[in-house]
Design a protein around this motif. Structure first.
Motif, PDB file in Angstrom:
ATOM      1  N   THR A   1      23.101   5.610  60.686  1.00  0.00           N
ATOM      2  CA  THR A   1      22.139   4.523  60.545  1.00  0.00           C
ATOM      3  C   THR A   1      20.963   4.761  61.487  1.00  0.00           C
ATOM      4  O   THR A   1      21.120   5.285  62.592  1.00  0.00           O
ATOM      5  CB  THR A   1      22.767   3.168  60.917  1.00  0.00           C
ATOM      6  OG1 THR A   1      23.284   3.271  62.229  1.00  0.00           O
ATOM      7  CG2 THR A   1      23.872   2.801  59.961  1.00  0.00           C
TER       8      THR A   1
ATOM      9  N   ALA B   1      19.164   0.270  58.906  1.00  0.00           N
ATOM     10  CA  ALA B   1      20.158  -0.543  59.610  1.00  0.00           C
ATOM     11  C   ALA B   1      20.372  -1.877  58.904  1.00  0.00           C
ATOM     12  O   ALA B   1      21.492  -2.346  58.765  1.00  0.00           O
ATOM     13  CB  ALA B   1      19.728  -0.772  61.051  1.00  0.00           C
ATOM     14  N   THR B   2      19.302  -2.470  58.449  1.00  0.00           N
ATOM     15  CA  THR B   2      19.396  -3.725  57.691  1.00  0.00           C
ATOM     16  C   THR B   2      18.413  -3.641  56.539  1.00  0.00           C
ATOM     17  O   THR B   2      17.441  -2.877  56.592  1.00  0.00           O
ATOM     18  CB  THR B   2      19.022  -4.947  58.560  1.00  0.00           C
ATOM     19  OG1 THR B   2      17.819  -4.631  59.261  1.00  0.00           O
ATOM     20  CG2 THR B   2      20.111  -5.290  59.544  1.00  0.00           C
TER      21      THR B   2
ATOM     22  N   THR C   1      11.833  -9.139  62.050  1.00  0.00           N
ATOM     23  CA  THR C   1      12.294  -8.075  62.940  1.00  0.00           C
ATOM     24  C   THR C   1      11.658  -8.206  64.308  1.00  0.00           C
ATOM     25  O   THR C   1      10.547  -8.728  64.452  1.00  0.00           O
ATOM     26  CB  THR C   1      11.955  -6.704  62.355  1.00  0.00           C
ATOM     27  OG1 THR C   1      12.521  -5.714  63.208  1.00  0.00           O
ATOM     28  CG2 THR C   1      10.449  -6.503  62.280  1.00  0.00           C
TER      29      THR C   1
ATOM     30  N   ASP D   1      12.086  -5.294  66.200  1.00  0.00           N
ATOM     31  CA  ASP D   1      12.092  -3.874  66.516  1.00  0.00           C
ATOM     32  C   ASP D   1      10.645  -3.365  66.512  1.00  0.00           C
ATOM     33  O   ASP D   1       9.948  -3.478  65.506  1.00  0.00           O
ATOM     34  CB  ASP D   1      12.935  -3.151  65.462  1.00  0.00           C
ATOM     35  CG  ASP D   1      13.091  -1.676  65.777  1.00  0.00           C
ATOM     36  OD1 ASP D   1      12.243  -1.139  66.520  1.00  0.00           O
ATOM     37  OD2 ASP D   1      14.049  -1.079  65.287  1.00  0.00           O
TER      38      ASP D   1
ATOM     39  N   PRO E   1      17.170   5.964  65.948  1.00  0.00           N
ATOM     40  CA  PRO E   1      18.103   4.848  65.797  1.00  0.00           C
ATOM     41  C   PRO E   1      17.468   3.544  66.272  1.00  0.00           C
ATOM     42  O   PRO E   1      16.409   3.563  66.916  1.00  0.00           O
ATOM     43  CB  PRO E   1      19.277   5.239  66.690  1.00  0.00           C
ATOM     44  CG  PRO E   1      18.744   6.235  67.636  1.00  0.00           C
ATOM     45  CD  PRO E   1      17.613   6.925  66.953  1.00  0.00           C
ATOM     46  N   VAL E   2      18.125   2.421  65.955  1.00  0.00           N
ATOM     47  CA  VAL E   2      17.555   1.109  66.276  1.00  0.00           C
ATOM     48  C   VAL E   2      17.224   0.995  67.763  1.00  0.00           C
ATOM     49  O   VAL E   2      16.175   0.504  68.145  1.00  0.00           O
ATOM     50  CB  VAL E   2      18.540  -0.007  65.866  1.00  0.00           C
ATOM     51  CG1 VAL E   2      18.034  -1.365  66.326  1.00  0.00           C
ATOM     52  CG2 VAL E   2      18.737  -0.001  64.368  1.00  0.00           C
ATOM     53  N   GLU E   3      18.129   1.511  68.595  1.00  0.00           N
ATOM     54  CA  GLU E   3      17.925   1.390  70.045  1.00  0.00           C
ATOM     55  C   GLU E   3      17.185   2.600  70.627  1.00  0.00           C
ATOM     56  O   GLU E   3      17.215   2.837  71.834  1.00  0.00           O
ATOM     57  CB  GLU E   3      19.257   1.201  70.749  1.00  0.00           C
ATOM     58  CG  GLU E   3      19.974  -0.072  70.329  1.00  0.00           C
ATOM     59  CD  GLU E   3      19.528  -1.294  71.115  1.00  0.00           C
ATOM     60  OE1 GLU E   3      19.626  -1.263  72.343  1.00  0.00           O
ATOM     61  OE2 GLU E   3      19.072  -2.270  70.503  1.00  0.00           O
TER      62      GLU E   3
ATOM     63  N   MET F   1      19.767  -8.712  65.788  1.00  0.00           N
ATOM     64  CA  MET F   1      18.913  -7.641  65.250  1.00  0.00           C
ATOM     65  C   MET F   1      19.579  -6.299  65.445  1.00  0.00           C
ATOM     66  O   MET F   1      19.928  -5.596  64.516  1.00  0.00           O
ATOM     67  CB  MET F   1      17.559  -7.695  65.969  1.00  0.00           C
ATOM     68  CG  MET F   1      16.605  -6.544  65.671  1.00  0.00           C
ATOM     69  SD  MET F   1      16.201  -6.417  63.941  1.00  0.00           S
ATOM     70  CE  MET F   1      16.724  -4.748  63.621  1.00  0.00           C
ATOM     71  N   ALA F   2      19.834  -5.957  66.694  1.00  0.00           N
ATOM     72  CA  ALA F   2      20.364  -4.620  66.960  1.00  0.00           C
ATOM     73  C   ALA F   2      21.838  -4.563  66.562  1.00  0.00           C
ATOM     74  O   ALA F   2      22.636  -5.380  66.991  1.00  0.00           O
ATOM     75  CB  ALA F   2      20.209  -4.305  68.425  1.00  0.00           C
ATOM     76  N   SER F   3      22.163  -3.613  65.726  1.00  0.00           N
ATOM     77  CA  SER F   3      23.538  -3.516  65.271  1.00  0.00           C
ATOM     78  C   SER F   3      24.294  -2.460  66.049  1.00  0.00           C
ATOM     79  O   SER F   3      25.455  -2.254  65.854  1.00  0.00           O
ATOM     80  CB  SER F   3      23.569  -3.178  63.783  1.00  0.00           C
ATOM     81  OG  SER F   3      22.941  -1.936  63.592  1.00  0.00           O
ATOM     82  N   GLU F   4      23.625  -1.774  66.910  1.00  0.00           N
ATOM     83  CA  GLU F   4      24.289  -0.705  67.644  1.00  0.00           C
ATOM     84  C   GLU F   4      23.639  -0.538  69.007  1.00  0.00           C
ATOM     85  O   GLU F   4      22.520  -0.991  69.240  1.00  0.00           O
ATOM     86  CB  GLU F   4      24.167   0.608  66.879  1.00  0.00           C
ATOM     87  CG  GLU F   4      22.730   1.008  66.653  1.00  0.00           C
ATOM     88  CD  GLU F   4      22.615   2.381  66.000  1.00  0.00           C
ATOM     89  OE1 GLU F   4      22.217   3.311  66.706  1.00  0.00           O
ATOM     90  OE2 GLU F   4      22.902   2.520  64.812  1.00  0.00           O
ATOM     91  N   GLY F   5      24.337   0.112  69.890  1.00  0.00           N
ATOM     92  CA  GLY F   5      23.732   0.581  71.126  1.00  0.00           C
ATOM     93  C   GLY F   5      23.403  -0.505  72.125  1.00  0.00           C
ATOM     94  O   GLY F   5      22.561  -0.303  72.983  1.00  0.00           O
TER      95      GLY F   5
ATOM     96  N   HIS G   1      18.661  -7.551  75.165  1.00  0.00           N
ATOM     97  CA  HIS G   1      19.347  -6.273  74.970  1.00  0.00           C
ATOM     98  C   HIS G   1      18.552  -5.080  75.489  1.00  0.00           C
ATOM     99  O   HIS G   1      19.128  -4.053  75.823  1.00  0.00           O
ATOM    100  CB  HIS G   1      19.636  -6.063  73.480  1.00  0.00           C
ATOM    101  CG  HIS G   1      18.423  -5.669  72.690  1.00  0.00           C
ATOM    102  ND1 HIS G   1      18.129  -4.366  72.378  1.00  0.00           N
ATOM    103  CD2 HIS G   1      17.400  -6.396  72.185  1.00  0.00           C
ATOM    104  CE1 HIS G   1      17.006  -4.319  71.699  1.00  0.00           C
ATOM    105  NE2 HIS G   1      16.542  -5.535  71.575  1.00  0.00           N
TER     106      HIS G   1
END
Lengths: 555, 219
Positions: free
Chosen positions: A22, A27-28, A37, A39, A525-527, B1-5, B15
Motif C-alpha cells: 500500500t 491506501a484508501t 485527507t 496527507d 507510503p502514507v507515512e 487517516m493513516a493506516s500504517e506506520g 501521529h
C-alpha cells in the motif's frame, strides 16, 4: 527522534521487489478520502488539479488576447471586453496559478519527504489552505461569469474605486480569501522546516529546494497581509466612499500603489524562488556534481526574499513619486541582480565539467537558466530610471515579466513536475514526447515574447486592443509563437494523464539522485518512510547511485 | 487517516510528531508566525494613518479631541486586566487546574465583552455627532474637509480591532468549555496557549491605537 517501532511491522508487508503493497494513493479510496485527507501528498495532488484548471482558464484568456492582436484593428472584441480579458488573464495566472503553483504543489509534496518528516506540522491547516484557495477561486470564477473585472490586475485607484462598474469587490474578496490560503501554506512550511527535520538534517544539509521554499514562505507571510488590507481598503472605498484613496477628500491614490506593490513586487519572488530551488536540484542531479557554492545559493534565496521587500517603488517611477525615492529604489532594485546572478553563475559552474545528461527535467532547467537570464538582465535595464521612463507601460515590460514568470517560473515548475512525476505517481512518462515538449515550449515561448521586447522599445503601449499597422509583423510573430507555446503546454497534459494508466512503473530512484525523497518507494507510503531516516552527509554527494535502466533505455 | 506506520499511540499527540515537546514548539512557533502576519495586516492601516497624520496634523489633532478620553482610558484598563486573567488562565491550563482556568477564561470573556459594549457606546456617540464618514458627515474646526480621513481611519482601525476581539471572545468561550472538561494537560495545552497569545496580541494592538487615536496633541 528515534526509529518508530511500528515501522518494522509495516516493512514486513513489502512486495517481493521491495515496494510496499500500500502507498498513499491506494491506501484508501473514494471521493471522501481525498476531500477530507490530511496527507500532504494528496493535498499536493488536489492543488495540482485545481491550479491546472486555473492555468487552462488563464491560458484561454491569453489565446483570445493574442487572437485580437493578430490584426491592427480592434476587430474581434470591443475595447471593454478586451480590458476584461487581460485583467482576468493577469488575476487568474498570478493569484490562482503562479503564486500557489509551485509552493503548494511541489512544496507540499516534497518538503516533508525532503526533510524526512511524516507530514507538514499542521496537516489540517494544510487542507484548510486548499479549501480557502478553492473558495477564493470560485469567487473569482463567479465574478468572471458576471462580467469579470476590467481594471488590470493591479486594481489601481481611483479607477478601481470611483470609476469602473465591474466586479471589483467580488474578485477582491476572491483574492483576499486566496491570500489566507497563501499565508497558511507559508506558515506551515516555515514551522515544518524549523521543527520537523530528521535527525542529523542540519540547516546546511537541507536541499536547496527547501531553502527556496523557506525564502518563499517568508515572503508569503510578510507580504500577503499587506495586499489583504489594500484590497479591504479598496472595497471600503467603493462601498462607503471613505476617501482614503480619493484626492477629492484629501486621500492619496499613490498610497494604494505603495501598499499594492509592497506585496506584489515580492510576489514575483514567490513565483521565481521555488523554481530556482527546483533548478538547483535538477542541475546538480543531471550534472552528477555537488552544487557549486551551496551556501551562496542558499543565502542568495534569503537575500532575494529580503531585498525584494525594498524595491517596490520601481513600479512607480512615473507615478509622481519623488525623484529621490526613485533613485534609491533604482539602486536597490539593481541590487537584486546580485543574488540572482550568484545563482546563475553557480548553476553554470556546476555544469562545468559535469557529466551532463539530457533528460527532460534537465532540458527544462537549462531553458530556465537562459530565459531567466534574459528576464533578469532586462529587469536591470528597467531599474534604470531613464530607460524605464521610455518603456514604462509598453510591451517591453510585458516581455520582461513574462520572461521571468513564464520563461522562469513555469519552466522550473514543469521541470520539477517532470523530475518528481515518477515519485508522485510511481509511473514514467514517454521520454521522447517529454523532451519534445521542452523544446517546443522553449521555441514557442521565445517566438511569442521576444518580438514584444522590440514592440515595446518601438513604443507599443500595453493594454490596447488596436495598434498602428507598422507593428503588425511583430504581433503576428508573437501570436504565432503563442500557438506553438499553447501546443507545447498541451503535450505534458496529455502524456502525464496517459502515464498514470499506461506508463511503465517507476523505480524508487529513477534518476540516481541523492535526496531523501528518493530513498523511499515510488509512490511513497502514507507515512513517507518505513523507518525514520537519519542524515549523516551534506546534500548532492554526487557521483551517486547508478541511474535506473527505465530512464536510460527510454520508453 | 493513516493506516500504517503510526510512531506512537500517546493521547493528544498527533501521529506525525515524535514528542509532546516537538508538538508544542510547532504550535507556538506557528502562532507567533501568524501574529507576525497580523502585525503586517494592521501595518497597512498604521502606514495610512502615518501618511495622513503628517499631511493634515491640525485636523487630526482637532478630530482626536472629540473622542472620549475617559471611555478610552477605561477600555484600556479593561483590556489590560483581561490580559492578566488570560495569562493566569494559561498558567492554570499548564498546571492541570482546568476548573480554575475555565473560571479565569470566563472572566476574560466578560472583560472583553465590556470593552466591546463601551466601544459600542462610543460609536453611538460618533453617530449622533455626525462624525461617521459619509453623506451626513459634519465637522467644524480647522481644515474641516480633511476630518473625514481621521474618522475613516478611526472606524477602520477600531472596527478591525473589534472584529479581532469578537473572534477572540468566540475562541475564549471555546477554550473555556474545553478547559472545564479537563482537556488541557501539562503535556498538551497548546490550543489554550495559542488563544492566549492571540488575546495578548489584540490587546497590544489597542495599546498602540489608544495613543494614536485618543491622545495625540494632549500634554
Amino acid at each position: 527522534m528515534t526509529t518508530t517501532p511500528s515501522a518494522a511491522r509495516t516493512a514486513g508487508a513489502a512486495m517481493p521487489d521491495g515496494s510496499p503493497r500500500t502507498h498513499y494513493l491506494n491506501a484508501t479510496y473514494g471521493l471522501k478520502s481525498w476531500l477530507l485527507t490530511r496527507d500532504h501528498k494528496r493535498i499536493a495532488l488536489l492543488y495540482l488539479v485545481s491550479i491546472s484548471v486555473f492555468f487552462a482558464l488563464g491560458g484561454l484568456m491569453a489565446v483570445l488576447i493574442r487572437m485580437e492582436l493578430a490584426t491592427p484593428e480592434g476587430d474581434l472584441f470591443q475595447p471593454d471586453i478586451y480590458n476584461r480579458l487581460f485583467t482576468m488573464h493577469g488575476v487568474l495566472m498570478i493569484f490562482f496559478f503562479l503564486i500557489p503553483g509551485i509552493p503548494a504543489v511541489l512544496g507540499n509534496f516534497l518538503i516533508p519527504l525532503m526533510i524526512g518528516a511524516r507530514d507538514l506540522a499542521f496537516p489540517r491547516i494544510n487542507l484548510l489552505s486548499w479549501y480557502l484557495y478553492s473558495i477564493g477561486g470560485l469567487f473569482t470564477l463567479w465574478a468572471l461569469l458576471h462580467g469579470g473585472v476590467d481594471t488590470g490586475w493591479t486594481f489601481y485607484t481611483p479607477l478601481s474605486t470611483n470609476y469602473v462598474n465591474t466586479s471589483v469587490i467580488t474578485v477582491g474578496v476572491g483574492i483576499f480569501i486566496a491570500g489566507f490560503s497563501s499565508i497558511l501554506t507559508g506558515l506551515n512550511f516555515v514551522v515544518t522546516i524549523h521543527r520537523m527535520r530528521a535527525p542529523g538534517l542540519t540547516w546546511f544539509r537541507l536541499p536547496l529546494f527547501v531553502w527556496g521554499a523557506y525564502a518563499t514562505s517568508l515572503i508569503q507571510i510578510l507580504g500577503t497581509p499587506v495586499i489583504a488590507i489594500a484590497i479591504l481598503l479598496v472595497a471600503a472605498e467603493r462601498t462607503l466612499h471613505i476617501g482614503i484613496f480619493d484626492p477629492k477628500l484629501g486621500g492619496d491614490p499613490i498610497l494604494f500603489q505603495h501598499l499594492f506593490w509592497f506585496y506584489s513586487h515580492p510576489a514575483v519572488y514567490i513565483m521565481i524562488l521555488p523554481s530556482m530551488g527546483v533548478v538547483s536540484e535538477l542541475v546538480a542531479t543531471f550534472s552528477r556534481k555537488p552544487i557549486f557554492g551551496y551556501k551562496f545559493v542558499a543565502f542568495a534565496s534569503i537575500g532575494i526574499a529580503v531585498l525584494g521587500f525594498f524595491v517596490w517603488g520601481h513600479h512607480m517611477f512615473v507615478s509622481g513619486q519623488s525623484i529621490y525615492a526613485g533613485v534609491i529604489f533604482s539602486v536597490l532594485s539593481m541590487l537584486v541582480a546580485v543574488p540572482s546572478a550568484i545563482k546563475v553563475f553557480n548553476w553554470t559552474a556546476t555544469l562545468y565539467k559535469g557529466s551532463i545528461s539530457w533528460d527532460t527535467p534537465m532540458l527544462y532547467a537549462l531553458g530556465f537558466i537562459g530565459l531567466f537570464t534574459i528576464g533578469g538582465l532586462t529587469g536591470v535595464m528597467l531599474a534604470t530610471l531613464g530607460i524605464d521612463a521610455h518603456v514604462h507601460d509598453t510591451y517591453f515590460i510585458i516581455a520582461h515579466f513574462h520572461y521571468i514568470m513564464v520563461g522562469g517560473a513555469i519552466m522550473g515548475y514543469l521541470g520539477g513536475l517532470h523530475f518528481w512525476w515518477p515519485k508522485i505517481t510511481g509511473r514514467m512518462y514517454p521520454l521522447f514526447w517529454s523532451k519534445l515538449s521542452a523544446i517546443v515550449i522553449f521555441i514557442g515561448f521565445n517566438v511569442t515574447f521576444f518580438p514584444q521586447f522590440i514592440l515595446g522599445y518601438l513604443g507599443m503601449p500595453r493594454r490596447y486592443h488596436s495598434y498602428p499597422p507598422e507593428f503588425q509583423v511583430l504581433n503576428v510573430m508573437s501570436s504565432a509563437g503563442a500557438t506553438v507555446l499553447g501546443l507545447g503546454y498541451l503535450m505534458p497534459l496529455v502524456y502525464f494523464i496517459w502515464s498514470i494508466r499506461y506508463g511503465p512503473k517507476a523505480p524508487s530512484n529513477p534518476w540516481g539522485a541523492t535526496g531523501l525523497e528518493w530513498q523511499t518507494t515510488s509512490p511513497p507510503p502514507v507515512e513517507n518512510f518505513l523507518t525514520q531516516p537519519i542524515v549523516t552527509a551534506p546534500p548532492y554527494t554526487y557521483p551517486a547511485p547508478k541511474r535506473a535502466p527505465e530512464v536510460t533505455r527510454g520508453v | 487517516m493513516a493506516s500504517e506506520g503510526h510512531g506512537h499511540d500517546l493521547p493528544g499527540l498527533a501521529h506525525h510528531f515524535d514528542s509532546y515537546a516537538q508538538q508544542r514548539d510547532s504550535a507556538t512557533l506557528g502562532m507567533w508566525t501568524f501574529l507576525v502576519t497580523e502585525i503586517l495586516f494592521f501595518g497597512g492601516l498604521f502606514a495610512a494613518y502615518g501618511v495622513y497624520r503628517s499631511l493634515y496634523p491640525e485636523v487630526f489633532r482637532a478630530s482626536s479631541h472629540t473622542l472620549s478620553i475617559q471611555l478610552g482610558t477605561f477600555n484600556t484598563v479593561v483590556l489590560i486586566a483581561s490580559s492578566l486573567t488570560m495569562a493566569l488562565a494559561v498558567r492554570g491550563g499548564q498546571t492541570g487546574k482546568g476548573k480554575l482556568a475555565a473560571a479565569l477564561l470566563v472572566l476574560t470573556l466578560i472583560l472583553g465583552s465590556v470593552f466591546l459594549v463601551v466601544k459600542g457606546f462610543e460609536y453611538h456617540e460618533k453617530f449622533v455627532e455626525h462624525h461617521v464618514p459619509g453623506a451626513s458627515f459634519h465637522f467644524e474646526g480647522p481644515d474641516a474637509p480633511h476630518a473625514q480621513l481621521f474618522f475613516s481611519l478611526y472606524f477602520l482601525m477600531t472596527g478591525l480591532h473589534a472584529l479581532h476581539m469578537i473572534i477572540g471572545i468566540v475562541l475564549v468561550g471555546y477554550v473555556a468549555i474545553r478547559a472545564a472538561s479537563g482537556a488541557y494537560t501539562p503535556e498538551n495545552y497548546n490550543f489554550l496557549e495559542g488563544t492566549g497569545l492571540y488575546w495578548h496580541f489584540v490587546d497590544l494592538i489597542w495599546i498602540f491605537l489608544f495613543p494614536l487615536l485618543y491622545l495625540i496633541g494632549r500634554h
